[in-house]
Design an enzyme around this catalytic site. Structure first.
Site, PDB file in Angstrom:
ATOM      1  N   TRP A   1      55.437  40.052  52.031  1.00  7.25           N
ATOM      2  CA  TRP A   1      56.824  39.968  51.548  1.00  7.25           C
ATOM      3  C   TRP A   1      57.752  39.474  52.641  1.00  7.25           C
ATOM      4  CZ3 TRP A   1      58.494  39.130  47.037  1.00  7.25           C
ATOM      5  CH2 TRP A   1      59.814  39.379  46.664  1.00  7.25           C
TER       6      TRP A   1
ATOM      7  N   LYS B   1      59.597  49.380  49.891  1.00  6.67           N
ATOM      8  CA  LYS B   1      59.639  50.423  48.871  1.00  6.67           C
ATOM      9  C   LYS B   1      58.750  51.582  49.307  1.00  6.67           C
ATOM     10  CE  LYS B   1      60.063  46.677  45.535  1.00  6.67           C
ATOM     11  NZ  LYS B   1      59.357  45.856  44.526  1.00  6.67           N
TER      12      LYS B   1
ATOM     13  N   GLY C   1      63.338  45.194  43.348  1.00 10.86           N
ATOM     14  CA  GLY C   1      63.240  44.627  42.018  1.00 10.86           C
ATOM     15  C   GLY C   1      62.023  43.747  41.838  1.00 10.86           C
TER      16      GLY C   1
ATOM     17  N   LYS D   1      57.651  52.833  41.482  1.00 17.65           N
ATOM     18  CA  LYS D   1      57.011  51.820  40.628  1.00 17.65           C
ATOM     19  C   LYS D   1      55.607  51.523  41.139  1.00 17.65           C
ATOM     20  CE  LYS D   1      56.634  47.709  42.830  1.00 17.65           C
ATOM     21  NZ  LYS D   1      55.621  46.626  42.703  1.00 17.65           N
TER      22      LYS D   1
ATOM     23  N   ASP E   1      60.702  46.400  37.412  1.00 19.13           N
ATOM     24  CA  ASP E   1      59.752  46.016  38.456  1.00 19.13           C
ATOM     25  C   ASP E   1      58.334  46.358  38.053  1.00 19.13           C
ATOM     26  OD1 ASP E   1      58.648  45.167  40.808  1.00 19.13           O
ATOM     27  OD2 ASP E   1      59.836  46.439  42.108  1.00 19.13           O
TER      28      ASP E   1
ATOM     29  N   SER F   1      49.659  41.943  41.806  1.00 20.82           N
ATOM     30  CA  SER F   1      50.077  43.249  42.333  1.00 20.82           C
ATOM     31  C   SER F   1      48.968  43.936  43.113  1.00 20.82           C
ATOM     32  CB  SER F   1      50.521  44.161  41.191  1.00 20.82           C
ATOM     33  OG  SER F   1      50.681  45.487  41.648  1.00 20.82           O
TER      34      SER F   1
ATOM     35  N   ASN G   1      49.101  47.061  44.173  1.00 23.89           N
ATOM     36  CA  ASN G   1      48.947  48.426  43.677  1.00 23.89           C
ATOM     37  C   ASN G   1      48.115  48.468  42.396  1.00 23.89           C
ATOM     38  OD1 ASN G   1      50.747  50.362  45.424  1.00 23.89           O
ATOM     39  ND2 ASN G   1      51.901  48.474  45.200  1.00 23.89           N
TER      40      ASN G   1
ATOM     41  N   GLU H   1      51.154  50.529  48.830  1.00 26.44           N
ATOM     42  CA  GLU H   1      52.126  51.550  49.248  1.00 26.44           C
ATOM     43  C   GLU H   1      52.110  52.772  48.330  1.00 26.44           C
ATOM     44  OE1 GLU H   1      54.225  52.044  51.714  1.00 26.44           O
ATOM     45  OE2 GLU H   1      54.944  50.146  52.537  1.00 26.44           O
TER      46      GLU H   1
END
Length: 318
Positions: free
Chosen positions: A11, A102, A131, A186, A238, A248, A250, A268
């Site tokens: 990111w 996050k 977001g 999220k 999100d 993703s 996650n 995370e």
């Protein structure tokens, strides 16, 4: 505008790319010898972005902090407190800080802006940028919507004006507690969604979106925030993106976990789930999905936990 992005992983490298894309003077900071910094230094690119000539790559933290008007931080959330100890050794007082990460600090249950405040950052100079959005989509010129929130409304307005573009439409957050908690959690729901995919239960992701948001709304309210934040871009918006995205980390972590496989990249939500369960217990909020995820991580089979969740006493939806 001089922007320093501290952290050049997935990111962080996108944020450097994006700020250069919208015309800012950008430094991308990474640790000397770290894999993410090394690959950028040696090749000028990683698997997500190519750094243009307008982006300066640096491993000098003092220089990166002191040359900036705005400092964006994008690192592993559990390392933020220690990182601020290093940042505050330099001339940082007039800088504006934006946390593009996050999570909740596991050891303390603190939100990330609370960690920043306890590290000496002025309350009027700290903001969060959260977001939905995946780098792979942004770099193909596919737009999305995100949120910037802060304790200070003038700072929020200033940052949105600074970062807005045809690629990202920003909304003004108005609940810093809800925005941070929603963004952090999220990732928890993303892991659970991946577990459902791995079990062949993708249709259960609809109920997960509804009940997961309700769970986080209760937690936000118990912490003093606006429970409606759980249904906004910081959380539901999100993780709707996360639940159905091949990109993703996650979601992929959860899918591979229930298949008995290992996903090597950072997810995370694993650490955040532990922090949220402890925080929810402290404030008396019921978070059965998060608690079940922690049990799954500790080794209880996901199929068994699903049965436990279905056998809970029946209640009203609201």
């Amino acid at each position: 505008m001089k922007i320093s992005v501290l952290g050049c992983g997935r990111w962080g490298s996108f944020l450097a790319w994006y700020n250069n894309y919208i015309g800012h003077d950008v430094v991308s900071f990474g640790r000397e010898g770290s894999p993410s910094y090394t690959v950028l230094k040696e090749t000028g690119r990683n698997e997500w972005v190519t750094l243009s000539e307008g982006i300066e790559l640096s491993c000098d933290l003092k220089y990166s902090v002191e040359r900036a008007d705005i400092i964006i931080i994008s690192i592993n959330s559990q390392g933020l407190r220690e990182f601020f100890k290093q940042i505050t050794a330099y001339d940082y007082k007039d800088k504006k800080f934006v946390l593009c990460m996050k999570g909740i600090e596991v050891d303390t249950g603190k939100r990330l802006t609370e960690v920043a405040l306890e590290s000496g950052i002025d309350k009027d100079k700290i903001a969060v940028w959260v977001g939905p959005g995946h780098i792979q989509e942004f770099t193909k010129n596919r737009p999305s919507c995100m949120v910037i929130d802060a304790y200070n409304n003038e700072l929020k307005d200033y940052l949105i004006d600074t970062f807005k573009s045809d690629l990202i439409r920003f909304y003004h957050g108005n609940d810093i507690i809800g925005t941070e908690i929603g963004a952090a959690t999220k990732n928890i729901m993303g892991i659970i969604a991946g577990a459902l995919d791995g079990l062949g239960l993708a249709t259960m992701k609809g109920p997960l979106m509804a009940r997961g948001s309700r769970e986080i709304a209760r937690l936000i309210k118990a912490l003093g925030g606006n429970e409606l934040s759980a249904y906004g871009l910081c959380h539901l918006g999100d993780y709707e993106t996360t639940l159905f995205s091949e990109h993703s980390h996650n979601r992929k972590w959860g899918e591979m976990y229930v298949k008995g496989e290992r996903f090597a990249k950072l997810a995370e939500g694993v650490m955040t789930a532990k922090a949220v369960s402890a925080l929810a217990k402290k404030v008396g909020a019921d978070v059965p999905l998060t608690d079940a995820l922690n049990q799954m991580i500790d080794g209880i089979p996901a199929e068994q936990l699903l049965k436990v969740l279905f056998d809970r006493p029946l209640t009203y939806e609201f």
